[in-house]
Design a protein around this motif. Structure first.
Motif, PDB file in Angstrom:
ATOM      1  N   ASP A  25       0.826  -1.220   0.000  1.00 32.27           N
ATOM      2  CA  ASP A  25       0.000   0.000   0.000  1.00 32.27           C
ATOM      3  C   ASP A  25       0.858   1.268   0.000  1.00 32.27           C
ATOM      4  N   GLY A  26       2.190   1.102  -0.128  1.00 35.27           N
ATOM      5  CA  GLY A  26       3.083   2.247  -0.243  1.00 35.27           C
ATOM      6  C   GLY A  26       3.564   2.832   1.069  1.00 35.27           C
ATOM      7  N   ARG A  27       3.070   2.306   2.180  1.00 35.74           N
ATOM      8  CA  ARG A  27       3.473   2.833   3.488  1.00 35.74           C
ATOM      9  C   ARG A  27       4.470   1.917   4.175  1.00 35.74           C
ATOM     10  N   GLU A  28       5.236   2.490   5.078  1.00 38.07           N
ATOM     11  CA  GLU A  28       6.208   1.731   5.867  1.00 38.07           C
ATOM     12  C   GLU A  28       5.476   0.991   6.984  1.00 38.07           C
ATOM     13  N   VAL A  29       5.994  -0.178   7.347  1.00 34.78           N
ATOM     14  CA  VAL A  29       5.449  -0.942   8.462  1.00 34.78           C
ATOM     15  C   VAL A  29       6.580  -1.161   9.470  1.00 34.78           C
ATOM     16  N   SER A  30       6.266  -0.996  10.742  1.00 36.62           N
ATOM     17  CA  SER A  30       7.273  -1.164  11.793  1.00 36.62           C
ATOM     18  C   SER A  30       7.410  -2.643  12.165  1.00 36.62           C
ATOM     19  N   VAL A  31       8.475  -2.940  12.884  1.00 35.86           N
ATOM     20  CA  VAL A  31       8.706  -4.296  13.380  1.00 35.86           C
ATOM     21  C   VAL A  31       7.534  -4.724  14.258  1.00 35.86           C
ATOM     22  N   ARG A  32       7.109  -3.845  15.115  1.00 35.17           N
ATOM     23  CA  ARG A  32       6.009  -4.154  16.039  1.00 35.17           C
ATOM     24  C   ARG A  32       4.703  -4.419  15.283  1.00 35.17           C
ATOM     25  N   GLU A  33       4.404  -3.593  14.276  1.00 31.79           N
ATOM     26  CA  GLU A  33       3.185  -3.776  13.494  1.00 31.79           C
ATOM     27  C   GLU A  33       3.213  -5.097  12.727  1.00 31.79           C
ATOM     28  N   LEU A  34       4.361  -5.422  12.161  1.00 32.05           N
ATOM     29  CA  LEU A  34       4.478  -6.664  11.405  1.00 32.05           C
ATOM     30  C   LEU A  34       4.362  -7.875  12.331  1.00 32.05           C
ATOM     31  N   ALA A  35       4.949  -7.773  13.502  1.00 33.20           N
ATOM     32  CA  ALA A  35       4.847  -8.858  14.483  1.00 33.20           C
ATOM     33  C   ALA A  35       3.401  -9.066  14.909  1.00 33.20           C
ATOM     34  N   GLU A  36       2.687  -7.987  15.115  1.00 36.49           N
ATOM     35  CA  GLU A  36       1.276  -8.080  15.509  1.00 36.49           C
ATOM     36  C   GLU A  36       0.465  -8.753  14.404  1.00 36.49           C
ATOM     37  N   ALA A  37       0.732  -8.377  13.150  1.00 35.23           N
ATOM     38  CA  ALA A  37       0.018  -8.978  12.021  1.00 35.23           C
ATOM     39  C   ALA A  37       0.335 -10.472  11.893  1.00 35.23           C
ATOM     40  N   ALA A  38       1.572 -10.842  12.216  1.00 31.64           N
ATOM     41  CA  ALA A  38       2.004 -12.236  12.091  1.00 31.64           C
ATOM     42  C   ALA A  38       1.650 -13.080  13.312  1.00 31.64           C
ATOM     43  N   GLY A  39       1.289 -12.430  14.400  1.00 28.06           N
ATOM     44  CA  GLY A  39       0.969 -13.168  15.615  1.00 28.06           C
ATOM     45  C   GLY A  39       2.197 -13.720  16.315  1.00 28.06           C
ATOM     46  N   CYS A  40       3.299 -12.977  16.241  1.00 26.25           N
ATOM     47  CA  CYS A  40       4.528 -13.413  16.908  1.00 26.25           C
ATOM     48  C   CYS A  40       5.130 -12.231  17.660  1.00 26.25           C
ATOM     49  N   HIS A  41       6.222 -12.469  18.347  1.00 30.70           N
ATOM     50  CA  HIS A  41       6.886 -11.422  19.116  1.00 30.70           C
ATOM     51  C   HIS A  41       7.746 -10.564  18.200  1.00 30.70           C
ATOM     52  N   ALA A  42       7.880  -9.301  18.520  1.00 34.38           N
ATOM     53  CA  ALA A  42       8.680  -8.370  17.715  1.00 34.38           C
ATOM     54  C   ALA A  42      10.136  -8.814  17.605  1.00 34.38           C
ATOM     55  N   SER A  43      10.649  -9.496  18.620  1.00 33.22           N
ATOM     56  CA  SER A  43      12.044  -9.956  18.562  1.00 33.22           C
ATOM     57  C   SER A  43      12.248 -10.982  17.442  1.00 33.22           C
ATOM     58  N   LYS A  44      11.214 -11.738  17.101  1.00 33.25           N
ATOM     59  CA  LYS A  44      11.325 -12.705  16.010  1.00 33.25           C
ATOM     60  C   LYS A  44      11.451 -11.968  14.670  1.00 33.25           C
ATOM     61  N   ILE A  45      10.659 -10.919  14.468  1.00 37.11           N
ATOM     62  CA  ILE A  45      10.751 -10.123  13.243  1.00 37.11           C
ATOM     63  C   ILE A  45      12.114  -9.453  13.169  1.00 37.11           C
ATOM     64  N   ASP A  46      12.582  -8.925  14.290  1.00 38.08           N
ATOM     65  CA  ASP A  46      13.897  -8.286  14.325  1.00 38.08           C
ATOM     66  C   ASP A  46      14.990  -9.287  13.964  1.00 38.08           C
ATOM     67  N   ALA A  47      14.891 -10.495  14.485  1.00 39.74           N
ATOM     68  CA  ALA A  47      15.888 -11.533  14.190  1.00 39.74           C
ATOM     69  C   ALA A  47      15.847 -11.931  12.714  1.00 39.74           C
ATOM     70  N   LEU A  48      14.674 -11.965  12.113  1.00 43.95           N
ATOM     71  CA  LEU A  48      14.559 -12.243  10.684  1.00 43.95           C
ATOM     72  C   LEU A  48      15.192 -11.126   9.873  1.00 43.95           C
ATOM     73  N   ARG A  49      14.952  -9.891  10.254  1.00 40.67           N
ATOM     74  CA  ARG A  49      15.517  -8.730   9.543  1.00 40.67           C
ATOM     75  C   ARG A  49      17.036  -8.694   9.609  1.00 40.67           C
ATOM     76  N   ASN A  50      17.588  -9.127  10.736  1.00 42.11           N
ATOM     77  CA  ASN A  50      19.035  -9.067  10.936  1.00 42.11           C
ATOM     78  C   ASN A  50      19.759 -10.341  10.528  1.00 42.11           C
ATOM     79  N   GLY A  51      19.028 -11.347  10.054  1.00 42.45           N
ATOM     80  CA  GLY A  51      19.646 -12.578   9.599  1.00 42.45           C
ATOM     81  C   GLY A  51      20.009 -13.543  10.705  1.00 42.45           C
ATOM     82  N   ARG A  52      19.641 -13.230  11.956  1.00 41.91           N
ATOM     83  CA  ARG A  52      19.936 -14.143  13.064  1.00 41.91           C
ATOM     84  C   ARG A  52      18.982 -15.344  13.046  1.00 41.91           C
ATOM     85  N   ARG A  53      17.863 -15.181  12.386  1.00 43.93           N
ATOM     86  CA  ARG A  53      16.872 -16.241  12.268  1.00 43.93           C
ATOM     87  C   ARG A  53      16.521 -16.356  10.791  1.00 43.93           C
TER      88      ARG A  53
END
Length: 97
Positions: A25-53
């Motif tokens: 939709d052209g807008r930015e999404v935060s780690v927290r918003e994406l985690a909420e949409a996925a039903g997981c913790h924000a640390s999991k999204i952060d780990a995916l973004r940083n390649g740790r997971r």
């Protein structure tokens, strides 16, 4: 008896970061918003973004792709016969609530 969970492997952490900056939709999404949409913790999204997971459940992967406005296979690969699921370090494995 619970069926085994299907896992997906992230194609590229950099692609995830780019797609989060400009979603379907052209807008930015935060780690927290994406985690909420996925039903997981924000640390999991952060780990995916940083390649740790590298892997996520099929349910989470579908929700992430849907929120970012892309097809599932743009961002994820199926695990199975040709793509092995990476082994997560024990401190990264989540425990069901």
């Amino acid at each position: 008896m619970r069926s085994p969970e299907t896992y997906m492997v992230l194609v590229s952490p950099d692609l995830l970061v780019q797609l989060m900056k400009r979603t379907g939709d052209g807008r930015e999404v935060s780690v927290r918003e994406l985690a909420e949409a996925a039903g997981c913790h924000a640390s999991k999204i952060d780990a995916l973004r940083n390649g740790r997971r590298k892997k996520s459940t099929l349910t989470e992967a579908l929700a992430i792709a849907r929120r970012l406005g892309v097809d599932l296979l743009v961002l994820w690969e199926h695990t199975g016969r040709t793509v092995e699921a990476p082994v997560e370090p024990l401190h990264m494995v989540s425990v069901p609530a």
